[in-house]
Design an enzyme around this catalytic site. Structure first.
Site, short mmCIF file in Angstrom:
data_model
loop_
_atom_site.label_atom_id
_atom_site.label_comp_id
_atom_site.label_asym_id
_atom_site.label_seq_id
_atom_site.Cartn_x
_atom_site.Cartn_y
_atom_site.Cartn_z
N ALA A 61 -2.09 3.82 -8.09
CA ALA A 61 -3.29 3.91 -8.92
C ALA A 61 -4.00 2.55 -8.97
CB ALA A 61 -2.93 4.35 -10.33
N GLY A 106 1.18 6.64 -7.29
CA GLY A 106 0.36 7.78 -6.95
C GLY A 106 0.36 8.10 -5.47
N GLU A 109 3.42 10.10 -4.94
CA GLU A 109 3.20 11.41 -5.55
C GLU A 109 2.28 12.28 -4.70
OE1 GLU A 109 3.43 10.84 -10.29
OE2 GLU A 109 2.20 9.34 -9.27
N GLU A 129 6.26 2.90 -11.56
CA GLU A 129 5.56 2.93 -12.84
C GLU A 129 6.37 2.34 -13.98
OE1 GLU A 129 3.78 6.29 -10.37
OE2 GLU A 129 5.77 5.45 -10.73
#
Length: 255
Positions: A61, A106, A109, A129
């Site tokens: 992110a 991300g 993911e 994270e």
């Protein structure tokens, strides 16, 4: 645009293009959802490659963008974030992630949303994270655990550590490791082979597996049985069986 869709010979390539690290800011997330939905609708897209380019898949992110968001803002945004990734996971066609360089947070993911993952021998994957005082928020706690099992997922999520290609392959986090220069070529070849296959049967197979994993075995068998019987109403089934009887296996040409 930070994400583009290019289509050739039945294969749609969803290309992340936000140099230098393909950070997944809000605009990129929203564009990703739009293109996943477009790939779902388009009949000329029969299989999909997700690709970040030769150097990096996606490093996660946009932390600077997230840093200024408070709880109220993230309550609103987190659903849209998850929806963007879920749109990729729900493309009812074969999807392969072509992973180079970093696939972190991300980025990892996003790779988890594909049906298979072909990785370069120089990749680093992880869910860091926890090092920000957070947990994965785009499906990592759910898709990673379903893919590699809860204890291995917890190790990666609790520690935030990065894994290289060999360990990722051992964990089952990726399905194939190839030289970095061959990642996109091999991913595209996988997608192209399936793009020539029976579209409805492939959709039925994907939805049967994905839906079955969310429920008990008896319900899963019912899902499978309904799709299996339904395919007997399709032209592809007629083509496949006729070709098998007349020419032998693997010769059918599906429309």
């Amino acid at each position: 645009m930070t994400v583009n869709l290019e289509v050739a010979d039945g294969v749609g390539t969803i290309r992340l293009d936000r140099p230098p690290m393909n950070a997944l800011d809000i605009a990129t997330q929203d564009r990703l959802r739009e293109l996943a939905e477009e790939a779902t609708r388009r009949d000329d897209v029969r299989a999909v490659v997700i690709w970040g380019g030769e150097k990096v898949f996606a490093a996660g992110a946009d932390i600077k963008e997230m840093q200024v968001m408070d709880h109220a803002a993230m309550v609103v945004r987190s659903k849209a974030l998850q929806d963007s990734f879920t749109a990729v996971a729900r493309i009812p066609k074969p999807v392969v992630a072509a992973i180079t360089g970093y696939a972190l947070g991300g980025g990892c993911e996003l790779a988890l949303c594909a049906d298979i993952r072909i990785a370069a021998d120089n990749v680093k994957l992880g869910q860091p994270e926890i090092l920000l005082g957070l947990i994965p928020g785009a499906g990592g706690t759910q898709r990673l655990a379903r893919l590699v099992g809860p204890s291995k997922a917890k190790d990666l999520i609790f520690t935030g550590r990065q894994v290289k290609a060999d360990e990722a392959l051992t964990l089952g986090l990726v399905d194939r490791v190839v030289p970095a220069a061959e990642v996109y070529e091999q991913a595209h070849a996988w997608a192209a082979r399936l793009a020539a296959g029976p579209a409805l049967a492939l959709r039925a197979a994907k939805e049967s597996v994905d839906a079955g994993l969310k429920t008990d075995i008896d319900t899963g068998l019912t899902i499978e049985r309904n799709w299996f019987a339904g395919l007997f109403a399709t032209e592809d089934r007629e083509t496949g069986m006729r070709s098998f009887v007349e020419e032998g296996p693997g010769k059918a040409k599906f429309r």
